[in-house]
Design a protein around this motif. Structure first.
Motif, PDB file in Angstrom:
ATOM      1  N   GLU A 149      17.308  70.065  32.741  1.00 31.77           N
ATOM      2  CA  GLU A 149      17.641  69.223  31.589  1.00 31.77           C
ATOM      3  C   GLU A 149      18.222  67.882  32.042  1.00 31.77           C
ATOM      4  O   GLU A 149      17.887  66.830  31.495  1.00 31.77           O
ATOM      5  N   GLU A 150      19.093  67.912  33.038  1.00 32.66           N
ATOM      6  CA  GLU A 150      19.702  66.685  33.554  1.00 32.66           C
ATOM      7  C   GLU A 150      18.625  65.773  34.167  1.00 32.66           C
ATOM      8  O   GLU A 150      18.621  64.564  33.936  1.00 32.66           O
ATOM      9  N   LEU A 151      17.721  66.369  34.928  1.00 33.48           N
ATOM     10  CA  LEU A 151      16.620  65.603  35.526  1.00 33.48           C
ATOM     11  C   LEU A 151      15.738  64.988  34.433  1.00 33.48           C
ATOM     12  O   LEU A 151      15.360  63.814  34.527  1.00 33.48           O
ATOM     13  N   HIS A 152      15.476  65.729  33.399  1.00 35.16           N
ATOM     14  CA  HIS A 152      14.678  65.237  32.280  1.00 35.16           C
ATOM     15  C   HIS A 152      15.390  64.071  31.582  1.00 35.16           C
ATOM     16  O   HIS A 152      14.762  63.059  31.250  1.00 35.16           O
ATOM     17  N   ARG A 153      16.691  64.204  31.371  1.00 29.74           N
ATOM     18  CA  ARG A 153      17.461  63.119  30.736  1.00 29.74           C
ATOM     19  C   ARG A 153      17.414  61.848  31.576  1.00 29.74           C
ATOM     20  O   ARG A 153      17.237  60.752  31.054  1.00 29.74           O
ATOM     21  N   LYS A 154      17.566  62.001  32.901  1.00 28.74           N
ATOM     22  CA  LYS A 154      17.526  60.830  33.788  1.00 28.74           C
ATOM     23  C   LYS A 154      16.152  60.173  33.735  1.00 28.74           C
ATOM     24  O   LYS A 154      16.042  58.943  33.678  1.00 28.74           O
ATOM     25  N   LYS A 155      15.107  60.990  33.765  1.00 30.67           N
ATOM     26  CA  LYS A 155      13.750  60.452  33.722  1.00 30.67           C
ATOM     27  C   LYS A 155      13.516  59.715  32.413  1.00 30.67           C
ATOM     28  O   LYS A 155      12.945  58.615  32.404  1.00 30.67           O
ATOM     29  N   MET A 156      13.961  60.283  31.312  1.00 26.94           N
ATOM     30  CA  MET A 156      13.809  59.628  30.005  1.00 26.94           C
ATOM     31  C   MET A 156      14.593  58.320  29.968  1.00 26.94           C
ATOM     32  O   MET A 156      14.119  57.313  29.431  1.00 26.94           O
ATOM     33  N   ALA A 157      15.797  58.313  30.555  1.00 26.58           N
ATOM     34  CA  ALA A 157      16.607  57.096  30.587  1.00 26.58           C
ATOM     35  C   ALA A 157      15.910  56.016  31.413  1.00 26.58           C
ATOM     36  O   ALA A 157      15.889  54.838  31.035  1.00 26.58           O
ATOM     37  N   GLN A 158      15.320  56.404  32.560  1.00 19.36           N
ATOM     38  CA  GLN A 158      14.604  55.441  33.386  1.00 19.36           C
ATOM     39  C   GLN A 158      13.384  54.879  32.653  1.00 19.36           C
ATOM     40  O   GLN A 158      13.099  53.683  32.738  1.00 19.36           O
ATOM     41  N   GLU A 159      12.676  55.732  31.929  1.00 20.23           N
ATOM     42  CA  GLU A 159      11.523  55.258  31.164  1.00 20.23           C
ATOM     43  C   GLU A 159      11.949  54.269  30.088  1.00 20.23           C
ATOM     44  O   GLU A 159      11.290  53.261  29.863  1.00 20.23           O
ATOM     45  N   ARG A 160      13.082  54.558  29.432  1.00 23.16           N
ATOM     46  CA  ARG A 160      13.578  53.638  28.411  1.00 23.16           C
ATOM     47  C   ARG A 160      13.983  52.298  29.030  1.00 23.16           C
ATOM     48  O   ARG A 160      13.722  51.251  28.466  1.00 23.16           O
ATOM     49  N   GLU A 161      14.611  52.347  30.207  1.00 26.87           N
ATOM     50  CA  GLU A 161      14.997  51.105  30.885  1.00 26.87           C
ATOM     51  C   GLU A 161      13.756  50.315  31.287  1.00 26.87           C
ATOM     52  O   GLU A 161      13.721  49.095  31.184  1.00 26.87           O
ATOM     53  N   GLY A 162      12.730  50.986  31.758  1.00 25.02           N
ATOM     54  CA  GLY A 162      11.478  50.339  32.132  1.00 25.02           C
ATOM     55  C   GLY A 162      10.827  49.677  30.936  1.00 25.02           C
ATOM     56  O   GLY A 162      10.274  48.586  31.037  1.00 25.02           O
ATOM     57  N   GLU A 163      10.887  50.339  29.779  1.00 25.99           N
ATOM     58  CA  GLU A 163      10.329  49.756  28.561  1.00 25.99           C
ATOM     59  C   GLU A 163      11.115  48.503  28.172  1.00 25.99           C
ATOM     60  O   GLU A 163      10.542  47.503  27.747  1.00 25.99           O
ATOM     61  N   LYS A 164      12.431  48.542  28.352  1.00 25.90           N
ATOM     62  CA  LYS A 164      13.260  47.367  28.014  1.00 25.90           C
ATOM     63  C   LYS A 164      12.918  46.201  28.935  1.00 25.90           C
ATOM     64  O   LYS A 164      12.848  45.067  28.509  1.00 25.90           O
ATOM     65  N   GLU A 165      12.720  46.472  30.210  1.00 22.15           N
ATOM     66  CA  GLU A 165      12.359  45.411  31.152  1.00 22.15           C
ATOM     67  C   GLU A 165      11.025  44.799  30.758  1.00 22.15           C
ATOM     68  O   GLU A 165      10.854  43.580  30.817  1.00 22.15           O
ATOM     69  N   ASP A 166      10.081  45.646  30.339  1.00 20.86           N
ATOM     70  CA  ASP A 166       8.779  45.137  29.917  1.00 20.86           C
ATOM     71  C   ASP A 166       8.924  44.267  28.677  1.00 20.86           C
ATOM     72  O   ASP A 166       8.252  43.244  28.542  1.00 20.86           O
ATOM     73  N   GLU A 167       9.812  44.651  27.760  1.00 20.04           N
ATOM     74  CA  GLU A 167      10.010  43.877  26.534  1.00 20.04           C
ATOM     75  C   GLU A 167      10.663  42.527  26.834  1.00 20.04           C
ATOM     76  O   GLU A 167      10.340  41.515  26.245  1.00 20.04           O
ATOM     77  N   THR A 168      11.600  42.489  27.758  1.00 14.01           N
ATOM     78  CA  THR A 168      12.292  41.239  28.085  1.00 14.01           C
ATOM     79  C   THR A 168      11.485  40.382  29.051  1.00 14.01           C
ATOM     80  O   THR A 168      11.840  39.270  29.357  1.00 14.01           O
ATOM     81  N   ASP A 169      10.417  40.904  29.540  1.00 14.60           N
ATOM     82  CA  ASP A 169       9.576  40.168  30.472  1.00 14.60           C
ATOM     83  C   ASP A 169       8.751  39.140  29.682  1.00 14.60           C
ATOM     84  O   ASP A 169       7.605  39.356  29.322  1.00 14.60           O
ATOM     85  N   ASP A 170       9.363  38.037  29.440  1.00 14.99           N
ATOM     86  CA  ASP A 170       8.744  36.923  28.685  1.00 14.99           C
ATOM     87  C   ASP A 170       7.875  36.109  29.633  1.00 14.99           C
ATOM     88  O   ASP A 170       8.326  35.714  30.707  1.00 14.99           O
ATOM     89  N   PRO A 171       6.603  35.811  29.280  1.00 14.96           N
ATOM     90  CA  PRO A 171       5.743  35.035  30.191  1.00 14.96           C
ATOM     91  C   PRO A 171       6.308  33.648  30.506  1.00 14.96           C
ATOM     92  O   PRO A 171       6.170  33.156  31.620  1.00 14.96           O
ATOM     93  N   MET A 172       6.939  33.004  29.581  1.00 13.44           N
ATOM     94  CA  MET A 172       7.517  31.649  29.806  1.00 13.44           C
ATOM     95  C   MET A 172       8.662  31.750  30.815  1.00 13.44           C
ATOM     96  O   MET A 172       8.803  30.899  31.684  1.00 13.44           O
ATOM     97  N   ALA A 173       9.470  32.820  30.681  1.00 12.80           N
ATOM     98  CA  ALA A 173      10.590  32.990  31.600  1.00 12.80           C
ATOM     99  C   ALA A 173      10.054  33.257  33.000  1.00 12.80           C
ATOM    100  O   ALA A 173      10.632  32.782  33.989  1.00 12.80           O
ATOM    101  N   ARG A 174       8.949  33.974  33.105  1.00  9.60           N
ATOM    102  CA  ARG A 174       8.359  34.265  34.388  1.00  9.60           C
ATOM    103  C   ARG A 174       7.834  32.973  35.037  1.00  9.60           C
ATOM    104  O   ARG A 174       8.054  32.720  36.236  1.00  9.60           O
ATOM    105  N   ILE A 175       7.197  32.114  34.274  1.00 11.84           N
ATOM    106  CA  ILE A 175       6.660  30.864  34.804  1.00 11.84           C
ATOM    107  C   ILE A 175       7.810  29.961  35.274  1.00 11.84           C
ATOM    108  O   ILE A 175       7.730  29.352  36.331  1.00 11.84           O
TER     109      ILE A 175
END
Length: 167
Positions: free
Chosen positions: A135-161
């Motif tokens: 259960e703990e491993l599953h929670r960590k994996k879910m938390a990492q996936e959520r963080e990855g989704e947040k990074e993708d959302e904040t990944d603005d193309p203008m900010a990258r350029i």
């Protein structure tokens, strides 16, 4: 039918005995019906008095039948008697009975049961710990996936350029 139940046709159960009745009185009450082989009134271990019942064993089955027919429902010392054919004696504890075995006879099986119980508790504890770890491993994996989704959302193309131009 009576034979199938293991009824002893020459031994009678006599219930409802008054405290004053002893084996000799019981013998005297039943002797008119025939020759008596044995009379017993089991004692209560605590009080050392009989337990309000007894057994009368006749030499002949016919005598026992006559005694039962005549004495069932009769009165002795102010108490109404119940007289039936006696069932075979059974020792407490099932077919073989615990009273027929020494107290240590169950020691091996008791230890085996204790070991099995301890083993079951150990396995249950291991399973519980494994489930908690999963259960703990599953929670960590879910938390990492959520963080990855947040990074993708904040990944603005203008900010990258802009970040690449400043480099």
């Amino acid at each position: 039918m009576a034979q199938q139940l293991g009824v002893q046709k020459n031994t009678l159960y006599v219930g409802g005995l008054a405290e004053e009745v002893n084996e000799s009185i019981l013998h005297s009450a039943f002797i008119p019906f025939g020759d008596i082989k044995d009379v017993k009134t089991p004692l209560d271990q605590a009080t050392q008095k009989h337990r309000s019942f007894g057994f009368v064993t006749f030499l002949e089955k016919e005598d026992a039948a006559a005694a039962m027919d005549n004495m069932d429902g009769s009165e002795l010392y102010g108490r109404v008697l119940t007289v039936n054919y006696a069932l075979p004696e059974r020792i407490k504890g099932g077919q073989q009975g615990w009273a027929a075995h020494p107290i240590w006879a169950d020691a091996d099986t008791w230890f085996e049961r204790q070991q099995q119980e301890e083993e079951m508790q150990r396995i249950q504890a291991e399973n519980k710990a494994a489930m908690q770890a999963a259960e703990e491993l599953h929670r960590k994996k879910m938390a990492q996936e959520r963080e990855g989704e947040k990074e993708d959302e904040t990944d603005d193309p203008m900010a990258r350029i802009e970040a690449e131009a400043t480099v």
